[in-house]
Design a protein around this motif. Sequence first.
Motif, PDB file in Angstrom:
ATOM      1  N   MET A   1     -23.954   8.110 -10.375  1.00  0.00           N
ATOM      2  CA  MET A   1     -23.062   9.260 -10.201  1.00  0.00           C
ATOM      3  C   MET A   1     -22.957   9.657  -8.732  1.00  0.00           C
ATOM      4  O   MET A   1     -21.853   9.888  -8.211  1.00  0.00           O
ATOM      5  CB  MET A   1     -23.564  10.429 -11.034  1.00  0.00           C
ATOM      6  N   HIS A   2     -24.088   9.732  -8.037  1.00  0.00           N
ATOM      7  CA  HIS A   2     -24.049  10.182  -6.641  1.00  0.00           C
ATOM      8  C   HIS A   2     -23.389   9.151  -5.722  1.00  0.00           C
ATOM      9  O   HIS A   2     -22.732   9.524  -4.742  1.00  0.00           O
ATOM     10  CB  HIS A   2     -25.456  10.513  -6.154  1.00  0.00           C
TER      11      HIS A   2
ATOM     12  N   LEU B   1     -19.269  15.127  -6.747  1.00  0.00           N
ATOM     13  CA  LEU B   1     -19.160  14.967  -8.202  1.00  0.00           C
ATOM     14  C   LEU B   1     -18.038  15.822  -8.774  1.00  0.00           C
ATOM     15  O   LEU B   1     -17.444  15.475  -9.797  1.00  0.00           O
ATOM     16  CB  LEU B   1     -20.482  15.346  -8.875  1.00  0.00           C
ATOM     17  N   ALA B   2     -17.760  16.939  -8.130  1.00  0.00           N
ATOM     18  CA  ALA B   2     -16.702  17.821  -8.638  1.00  0.00           C
ATOM     19  C   ALA B   2     -15.363  17.094  -8.716  1.00  0.00           C
ATOM     20  O   ALA B   2     -14.546  17.367  -9.610  1.00  0.00           O
ATOM     21  CB  ALA B   2     -16.585  19.059  -7.750  1.00  0.00           C
TER      22      ALA B   2
ATOM     23  N   ASP C   1     -20.622  18.757  -2.226  1.00  0.00           N
ATOM     24  CA  ASP C   1     -21.033  18.180  -0.948  1.00  0.00           C
ATOM     25  C   ASP C   1     -21.714  16.836  -1.179  1.00  0.00           C
ATOM     26  O   ASP C   1     -22.880  16.784  -1.575  1.00  0.00           O
ATOM     27  CB  ASP C   1     -21.999  19.137  -0.235  1.00  0.00           C
ATOM     28  N   PRO C   2     -21.010  15.732  -0.922  1.00  0.00           N
ATOM     29  CA  PRO C   2     -21.625  14.419  -1.162  1.00  0.00           C
ATOM     30  C   PRO C   2     -22.736  14.085  -0.178  1.00  0.00           C
ATOM     31  O   PRO C   2     -23.477  13.121  -0.379  1.00  0.00           O
ATOM     32  CB  PRO C   2     -20.438  13.458  -1.007  1.00  0.00           C
TER      33      PRO C   2
ATOM     34  N   ALA D   1     -25.164  16.298   0.660  1.00  0.00           N
ATOM     35  CA  ALA D   1     -26.311  17.184   0.452  1.00  0.00           C
ATOM     36  C   ALA D   1     -27.601  16.364   0.457  1.00  0.00           C
ATOM     37  O   ALA D   1     -27.599  15.180   0.110  1.00  0.00           O
ATOM     38  CB  ALA D   1     -26.155  17.938  -0.864  1.00  0.00           C
ATOM     39  N   PRO D   2     -28.716  16.971   0.847  1.00  0.00           N
ATOM     40  CA  PRO D   2     -29.973  16.203   0.975  1.00  0.00           C
ATOM     41  C   PRO D   2     -30.404  15.504  -0.303  1.00  0.00           C
ATOM     42  O   PRO D   2     -30.876  14.357  -0.247  1.00  0.00           O
ATOM     43  CB  PRO D   2     -30.986  17.279   1.396  1.00  0.00           C
ATOM     44  N   GLU D   3     -30.257  16.155  -1.473  1.00  0.00           N
ATOM     45  CA  GLU D   3     -30.782  15.553  -2.693  1.00  0.00           C
ATOM     46  C   GLU D   3     -30.057  14.273  -3.088  1.00  0.00           C
ATOM     47  O   GLU D   3     -30.703  13.244  -3.331  1.00  0.00           O
ATOM     48  CB  GLU D   3     -30.797  16.544  -3.846  1.00  0.00           C
ATOM     49  N   PRO D   4     -28.703  14.263  -3.162  1.00  0.00           N
ATOM     50  CA  PRO D   4     -28.054  12.994  -3.521  1.00  0.00           C
ATOM     51  C   PRO D   4     -28.319  11.887  -2.510  1.00  0.00           C
ATOM     52  O   PRO D   4     -28.467  10.718  -2.881  1.00  0.00           O
ATOM     53  CB  PRO D   4     -26.567  13.354  -3.605  1.00  0.00           C
ATOM     54  N   ARG D   5     -28.416  12.243  -1.241  1.00  0.00           N
ATOM     55  CA  ARG D   5     -28.705  11.218  -0.238  1.00  0.00           C
ATOM     56  C   ARG D   5     -30.096  10.631  -0.451  1.00  0.00           C
ATOM     57  O   ARG D   5     -30.309   9.423  -0.307  1.00  0.00           O
ATOM     58  CB  ARG D   5     -28.570  11.800   1.170  1.00  0.00           C
TER      59      ARG D   5
END
Length: 315
Positions: A198-199, A208-209, A278-279, A281-285
């Motif tokens: 997904m990310h 994702l939006a 926000d693609p 953002a720290p978590e998806p990265r």
Amino acid sequence: MRVLMFGRGVISTIYGHALQEAGHDVEFHVRKGRAEQFGDEVVVDLIDARRSPLGMRSRLAVPTRLRESVGSADGFELVVLSVGHHHLEAAAEFLAPRIGDATVLVLGNVWDEPLAAVEPIPATQVVFGFPQAGGGFDDDGVLRGALMRTLIVGRSDTAPSARQLAVRGAFLQAGFTIREEKDMRGWLWLHFIADVGMHAQGHRHGGLANMIGDRRALRDAFLITRELLPVIQARGVDLRRHRRAILPFRLPAQTSAALAWASTRFAIAQVSLAAHTDPDAPEPRAVIRDALLETRRLGIPTPRLDAALSSEGVR
């Protein structure tokens, strides 16, 4: 039960509210200076599936008792730890000397060996689970979120431990149903690679939006997860124990895309995905980075994942 929610993020706030509403004594641990910044309540616009299969929407002010310190003498029985997988090590090191004999419910993504990820908290005090909730804070500080009725909780291969039973009881009291996973390690890693798919597509499509209702993007996310199944299999996961969970990734691509598209028609899914704008953002990265490191370590080719990231600067 005396409960400490570690942080006052989306998951902590939503589940903390549910536990508080059920009569549990709930506090939120925040970093120094945040108590004054956050104040003593959060406005929550919540779609709650505990009350209706499709979710009942309500807007309410959730009281939050914040604390900036915690010690073993504070008497907490349950600590709910829900942070990004890349913050687990630091959070566990902070909590270990401060929580006494409290049970620690780790509620979120894990990519390392689960018990190693939360050292030095004693293994006997840890229960792993996974939230079925999502959302985000808007510019006005309102939490717009969604909450499913089911909570996933790991259990022993034989009988559940006393701590697992205590966690189960607390959330049952709060109106949840519990789905027990005997191979929680495998389930966590399966969910992690689903997030990678997904990310990765979120990076390609600007978050994702922007994938809500986009069949092609959702299909490509499923195909990336499919090519990552050998990664968790190489790490020792018996995929036969997760037949039902991996079925959507085994189906023909167009069928998977149709199922994914249909799921995003529900308001609960839309609220959860819409918060991820926000693609970078720290978590998806971090999710993508750590999956890539493992594919390279194991020497497993992931051409679809590589293609999705080739122009995004995350490799």
